[in-house]
Design an enzyme around this catalytic site. Sequence first.
Site, PDB file in Angstrom:
ATOM      1  N   ASN A 115      76.563 -56.040  17.765  1.00 53.94           N
ATOM      2  CA  ASN A 115      76.981 -55.736  19.142  1.00 53.94           C
ATOM      3  C   ASN A 115      78.496 -55.603  19.260  1.00 53.94           C
ATOM      4  O   ASN A 115      78.989 -54.902  20.129  1.00 53.94           O
ATOM      5  CB  ASN A 115      76.493 -56.852  20.070  1.00 53.94           C
ATOM      6  CG  ASN A 115      77.085 -56.783  21.463  1.00 53.94           C
ATOM      7  OD1 ASN A 115      76.800 -55.850  22.216  1.00 53.94           O
ATOM      8  ND2 ASN A 115      77.939 -57.748  21.806  1.00 53.94           N
ATOM      9  N   ARG A 173      75.908 -55.307  29.222  1.00 56.89           N
ATOM     10  CA  ARG A 173      75.761 -54.464  28.028  1.00 56.89           C
ATOM     11  C   ARG A 173      76.999 -53.650  27.691  1.00 56.89           C
ATOM     12  O   ARG A 173      77.176 -53.242  26.539  1.00 56.89           O
ATOM     13  CB  ARG A 173      74.558 -53.549  28.197  1.00 56.89           C
ATOM     14  CG  ARG A 173      73.264 -54.307  27.950  1.00 56.89           C
ATOM     15  CD  ARG A 173      72.152 -53.717  28.714  1.00 56.89           C
ATOM     16  NE  ARG A 173      70.864 -54.328  28.396  1.00 56.89           N
ATOM     17  CZ  ARG A 173      69.775 -54.121  29.112  1.00 56.89           C
ATOM     18  NH1 ARG A 173      69.818 -53.315  30.152  1.00 56.89           N
ATOM     19  NH2 ARG A 173      68.655 -54.702  28.782  1.00 56.89           N
ATOM     20  N   ASP A 182      83.500 -54.930  22.110  1.00 58.33           N
ATOM     21  CA  ASP A 182      82.141 -54.426  22.280  1.00 58.33           C
ATOM     22  C   ASP A 182      81.990 -53.014  21.706  1.00 58.33           C
ATOM     23  O   ASP A 182      82.601 -52.069  22.192  1.00 58.33           O
ATOM     24  CB  ASP A 182      81.831 -54.417  23.787  1.00 58.33           C
ATOM     25  CG  ASP A 182      80.349 -54.496  24.051  1.00 58.33           C
ATOM     26  OD1 ASP A 182      79.704 -55.410  23.505  1.00 58.33           O
ATOM     27  OD2 ASP A 182      79.828 -53.634  24.788  1.00 58.33           O
ATOM     28  N   ARG A 210      67.644 -60.695  12.305  1.00 57.31           N
ATOM     29  CA  ARG A 210      67.831 -61.238  13.656  1.00 57.31           C
ATOM     30  C   ARG A 210      68.940 -60.410  14.264  1.00 57.31           C
ATOM     31  O   ARG A 210      70.025 -60.314  13.680  1.00 57.31           O
ATOM     32  CB  ARG A 210      68.267 -62.694  13.597  1.00 57.31           C
ATOM     33  CG  ARG A 210      68.790 -63.234  14.952  1.00 57.31           C
ATOM     34  CD  ARG A 210      69.486 -64.581  14.788  1.00 57.31           C
ATOM     35  NE  ARG A 210      69.861 -65.213  16.051  1.00 57.31           N
ATOM     36  CZ  ARG A 210      71.077 -65.110  16.606  1.00 57.31           C
ATOM     37  NH1 ARG A 210      72.033 -64.403  16.028  1.00 57.31           N
ATOM     38  NH2 ARG A 210      71.342 -65.720  17.741  1.00 57.31           N
ATOM     39  N   ASP A 212      71.630 -60.312  16.666  1.00 55.86           N
ATOM     40  CA  ASP A 212      72.429 -61.192  17.514  1.00 55.86           C
ATOM     41  C   ASP A 212      72.796 -60.478  18.816  1.00 55.86           C
ATOM     42  O   ASP A 212      73.071 -59.272  18.821  1.00 55.86           O
ATOM     43  CB  ASP A 212      73.709 -61.564  16.747  1.00 55.86           C
ATOM     44  CG  ASP A 212      74.635 -62.470  17.533  1.00 55.86           C
ATOM     45  OD1 ASP A 212      74.280 -63.651  17.720  1.00 55.86           O
ATOM     46  OD2 ASP A 212      75.717 -62.002  17.966  1.00 55.86           O
ATOM     47  N   GLU A 248      67.708 -61.469  19.589  1.00 59.68           N
ATOM     48  CA  GLU A 248      68.139 -62.635  20.359  1.00 59.68           C
ATOM     49  C   GLU A 248      68.403 -62.212  21.799  1.00 59.68           C
ATOM     50  O   GLU A 248      69.417 -61.597  22.103  1.00 59.68           O
ATOM     51  CB  GLU A 248      69.418 -63.251  19.764  1.00 59.68           C
ATOM     52  CG  GLU A 248      69.769 -64.571  20.431  1.00 59.68           C
ATOM     53  CD  GLU A 248      71.207 -64.706  20.887  1.00 59.68           C
ATOM     54  OE1 GLU A 248      71.584 -65.804  21.333  1.00 59.68           O
ATOM     55  OE2 GLU A 248      71.983 -63.727  20.815  1.00 59.68           O
ATOM     56  N   ASN A 313      67.968 -74.083  18.295  1.00 62.23           N
ATOM     57  CA  ASN A 313      68.637 -73.153  17.393  1.00 62.23           C
ATOM     58  C   ASN A 313      70.088 -73.588  17.202  1.00 62.23           C
ATOM     59  O   ASN A 313      70.510 -74.620  17.742  1.00 62.23           O
ATOM     60  CB  ASN A 313      68.492 -71.694  17.869  1.00 62.23           C
ATOM     61  CG  ASN A 313      69.474 -71.320  18.983  1.00 62.23           C
ATOM     62  OD1 ASN A 313      70.130 -72.181  19.568  1.00 62.23           O
ATOM     63  ND2 ASN A 313      69.575 -70.057  19.268  1.00 62.23           N
TER      64      ASN A 313
HETATM   65  C1  AAO Z   1      84.245 -68.020  20.591  1.00 62.78           C
HETATM   66  C2  AAO Z   1      84.856 -68.924  21.635  1.00 62.78           C
HETATM   67  C3  AAO Z   1      85.117 -68.153  22.908  1.00 62.78           C
HETATM   68  C4  AAO Z   1      86.002 -66.948  22.616  1.00 62.78           C
HETATM   69  C5  AAO Z   1      85.327 -66.077  21.555  1.00 62.78           C
HETATM   70  C6  AAO Z   1      86.153 -64.881  21.134  1.00 62.78           C
HETATM   71  O1  AAO Z   1      83.981 -70.020  21.876  1.00 62.78           O
HETATM   72  O2  AAO Z   1      85.771 -69.013  23.826  1.00 62.78           O
HETATM   73  O3  AAO Z   1      86.205 -66.184  23.783  1.00 62.78           O
HETATM   74  O4  AAO Z   1      85.062 -66.882  20.398  1.00 62.78           O
HETATM   75  O5  AAO Z   1      87.339 -65.300  20.566  1.00 62.78           O
HETATM   76  C7  AAO Z   1      79.201 -67.855  18.999  1.00 62.78           C
HETATM   77  C8  AAO Z   1      79.671 -69.023  19.846  1.00 62.78           C
HETATM   78  C9  AAO Z   1      80.771 -68.625  20.802  1.00 62.78           C
HETATM   79  C10 AAO Z   1      81.895 -67.927  20.065  1.00 62.78           C
HETATM   80  C11 AAO Z   1      81.288 -66.688  19.410  1.00 62.78           C
HETATM   81  C12 AAO Z   1      82.311 -65.853  18.644  1.00 62.78           C
HETATM   82  O6  AAO Z   1      78.572 -69.552  20.551  1.00 62.78           O
HETATM   83  O7  AAO Z   1      81.281 -69.825  21.413  1.00 62.78           O
HETATM   84  O8  AAO Z   1      82.935 -67.583  20.986  1.00 62.78           O
HETATM   85  O9  AAO Z   1      80.297 -67.134  18.449  1.00 62.78           O
HETATM   86  O10 AAO Z   1      82.923 -66.609  17.672  1.00 62.78           O
HETATM   87  C13 AAO Z   1      75.299 -65.719  25.535  1.00 62.78           C
HETATM   88  C14 AAO Z   1      74.709 -64.524  24.794  1.00 62.78           C
HETATM   89  C15 AAO Z   1      74.061 -64.905  23.491  1.00 62.78           C
HETATM   90  C16 AAO Z   1      74.974 -65.806  22.646  1.00 62.78           C
HETATM   91  C17 AAO Z   1      75.313 -67.014  23.488  1.00 62.78           C
HETATM   92  C18 AAO Z   1      76.220 -68.000  22.756  1.00 62.78           C
HETATM   93  O11 AAO Z   1      73.781 -63.858  25.626  1.00 62.78           O
HETATM   94  O12 AAO Z   1      73.801 -63.711  22.782  1.00 62.78           O
HETATM   95  O13 AAO Z   1      76.019 -66.570  24.675  1.00 62.78           O
HETATM   96  N1  AAO Z   1      74.361 -66.150  21.357  1.00 62.78           N
HETATM   97  C19 AAO Z   1      74.729 -65.396  20.120  1.00 62.78           C
HETATM   98  C20 AAO Z   1      74.889 -66.302  18.922  1.00 62.78           C
HETATM   99  C21 AAO Z   1      76.122 -67.162  19.096  1.00 62.78           C
HETATM  100  C22 AAO Z   1      77.356 -66.279  19.092  1.00 62.78           C
HETATM  101  C23 AAO Z   1      77.157 -64.974  19.735  1.00 62.78           C
HETATM  102  C24 AAO Z   1      75.937 -64.570  20.253  1.00 62.78           C
HETATM  103  C25 AAO Z   1      78.247 -64.008  19.668  1.00 62.78           C
HETATM  104  O14 AAO Z   1      73.720 -67.030  18.726  1.00 62.78           O
HETATM  105  O15 AAO Z   1      76.219 -68.141  18.088  1.00 62.78           O
HETATM  106  O16 AAO Z   1      78.420 -66.970  19.799  1.00 62.78           O
HETATM  107  O17 AAO Z   1      78.052 -63.280  18.457  1.00 62.78           O
HETATM  108  C26 AAO Z   1      73.601 -67.602  30.141  1.00 62.78           C
HETATM  109  C27 AAO Z   1      73.056 -66.285  29.661  1.00 62.78           C
HETATM  110  C28 AAO Z   1      73.039 -66.158  28.168  1.00 62.78           C
HETATM  111  C29 AAO Z   1      74.378 -66.529  27.589  1.00 62.78           C
HETATM  112  C30 AAO Z   1      74.712 -67.951  28.053  1.00 62.78           C
HETATM  113  C31 AAO Z   1      76.013 -68.461  27.477  1.00 62.78           C
HETATM  114  O18 AAO Z   1      72.664 -68.636  29.863  1.00 62.78           O
HETATM  115  O19 AAO Z   1      71.740 -66.137  30.117  1.00 62.78           O
HETATM  116  O20 AAO Z   1      72.725 -64.836  27.815  1.00 62.78           O
HETATM  117  O21 AAO Z   1      74.286 -66.483  26.159  1.00 62.78           O
HETATM  118  O22 AAO Z   1      74.793 -67.930  29.484  1.00 62.78           O
HETATM  119  O23 AAO Z   1      77.081 -67.725  27.963  1.00 62.78           O
HETATM  120  C32 AAO Z   1      71.378 -71.984  32.022  1.00 62.78           C
HETATM  121  C33 AAO Z   1      70.818 -70.620  32.335  1.00 62.78           C
HETATM  122  C34 AAO Z   1      71.021 -69.685  31.152  1.00 62.78           C
HETATM  123  C35 AAO Z   1      72.470 -69.588  30.912  1.00 62.78           C
HETATM  124  C36 AAO Z   1      72.930 -70.978  30.572  1.00 62.78           C
HETATM  125  C37 AAO Z   1      74.382 -71.060  30.261  1.00 62.78           C
HETATM  126  O24 AAO Z   1      70.641 -72.616  30.966  1.00 62.78           O
HETATM  127  O25 AAO Z   1      69.460 -70.739  32.627  1.00 62.78           O
HETATM  128  O26 AAO Z   1      70.478 -68.411  31.383  1.00 62.78           O
HETATM  129  O27 AAO Z   1      72.707 -71.859  31.660  1.00 62.78           O
HETATM  130  O28 AAO Z   1      75.140 -70.712  31.385  1.00 62.78           O
END
Ligand code: AAO
Length: 512
Positions: A115, A173, A182, A210, A212, A248, A313
């Site tokens: 992505n 997106r 992006d 997977r 991501d 994911e 996870n």
């Molecule tokens: C890091 C730093 C950031 C910095 C960035 C760039 O932490 O501060 O800005 O670098 O320098 C992982 C880490 C991130 C990291 C990133 C890059 O987790 O912390 O950022 O690597 O190094 C969303 C996405 C989902 C993603 C998830 C973490 O939709 O795809 O965030 N997962 C994958 C991987 C993950 C990875 C990435 C993607 C990026 O598995 O390891 O990130 O490649 C809502 C939305 C979700 C969203 C969450 C979190 O969820 O629905 O889609 O996930 O927010 O933002 C309730 C709600 C629930 C909500 C949740 C949280 O539970 O019901 O819907 O609250 O608010």
Amino acid sequence: MKFLLLLLVSGLCYAQYNPNFRSGRTTMVHLFEWRWADIAAECERYLGPNGFAGVQISPPNENLIITSPNRPWWERYQPISYKLCTRSGNEQQFRDMVTRCNNQGVYIYVDAIINHMCGAGGGSGTRSTCGSSYNTGNRDFPAVPYSRLDFNDGKCKSGSGDIENYNDAYQVRDCRLVSLLDLALEKDYVRGKIAAYMNNLISIGVAGFRLDASKHMWPGDINAITSRLNNLNTQWFPSGSRPFIFQEVIDLGGEAIKASEYYGNGRVTEFKYGAKLGNVIRKWNGERMSYLRNWGEGWGFMPNDRALVFVDNHDNQRGHGAGGASILTFFDARLYKMGIGFMLAHPYGFTRVMSSYRWPRYFVNGKDINDWVGPPSYSDGSTKPVTINADSTCGNDWVCEHRWRQIKNMVIFRNVVDGQTLINWWDNGGNQIAFGRGSKGFIVFNNEDWNMDVNLKTGLPAGTYCDVISGQKEGTRCTGKQISVGIDGSARFQISNTAEDPFVAIHVNAKL
Ligand code: AAO
């Protein structure tokens, strides 16, 4: 006619729901942040012999090194190029792992970060895992190469350029997820670069991906990429085999984007599964195990043949992603084993188990301030090997949940009962439940605060069985509890609420 139409439709789109597992195997394990050399050894010494079907690996492509030596695990979600060198190992080690695991019938599933590239604030230089250069200000990734033309900067309509509103599908997106640059996936050039990366992995012998951050990609763009993928390597897979795709997508409801939009491409991660199961096993919000009677679609989950399920996870075990406090992890070992036991006994979905490393979890105002801590590593930042102790647990702070007897034996249970329907459900109306899988296996849980002593119909052939939770069958003896099933198929189950593990599982391969 209907059939013809179906053929026509499916001919246009590419989707793969079947994980290509070797027959009789059912479950993959995520060996989070493991080195390729350790995974290769684990396939040979443990995963193959114990019937694991596959391994989800951490991203194998070059990434930005955020800070050193204290390197966060999430650096690997910030690509710099599609060269195969990371903290887990180089290309030659990667190839060796794939070959050795495939030879054990344990297939490799790559975490593909397609992505985006690294964060917008990454700067410029060569601080990357293969030493390739980058300049985030100019959107320059010469090792691919990508340039300014290959990103969505012009397309995104949010003020900051980042996703600000998850209720706006266009933002989710077309804008940057936490500032990650992006990629413009509608561009033929970008699709070609990504497909070439994935096809390189396919030629090396991986069995699937997977995807991501799939929520942050248009489903049609994903399909345009997966349609360009080659068939799997015929050295290990039947000719014509297609790579397994699981996306994911976090859909707990209440947002613009639905998991169902992605069913046309492959399976999708069912995040409701772990969040709800955590509530049930913890007995939060008035939940009880007896309510699990219609677990699966009956709970509003996606169709069984689209779901990839897991208890925790790598994100939500440390408060990233979604799920919240209910998520069970190795930190709550006793409840965790029950959760995994239930998941592996229940027929719904394709199952993935987590294998973690320990980190110094430290909550401040409800947030773990050590959620960034990377894998066990030496002072130069390199990852420590997974060592194996005399009792078969892991050393060097690797948790190896997949090696816990209860979990490993439930992976075997799932293989044994594969294809059998769920029968003989029983519950006490509260937190004692039991169910069988055809005439192959039976499981009983006591999650009440009192002892259990019941006679239940198991559906199993008469005989003495070894409980694979309190012990296991070793040769002709049983190291755990023995359960005797009568000629009418019923058996007495006594489970103390204070037992180390308050559940019992028996199956036909553990008959004495
Ligand atoms: C890091 C730093 C950031 C910095 C960035 C760039 O932490 O501060 O800005 O670098 O320098 C992982 C880490 C991130 C990291 C990133 C890059 O987790 O912390 O950022 O690597 O190094 C969303 C996405 C989902 C993603 C998830 C973490 O939709 O795809 O965030 N997962 C994958 C991987 C993950 C990875 C990435 C993607 C990026 O598995 O390891 O990130 O490649 C809502 C939305 C979700 C969203 C969450 C979190 O969820 O629905 O889609 O996930 O927010 O933002 C309730 C709600 C629930 C909500 C949740 C949280 O539970 O019901 O819907 O609250 O608010």
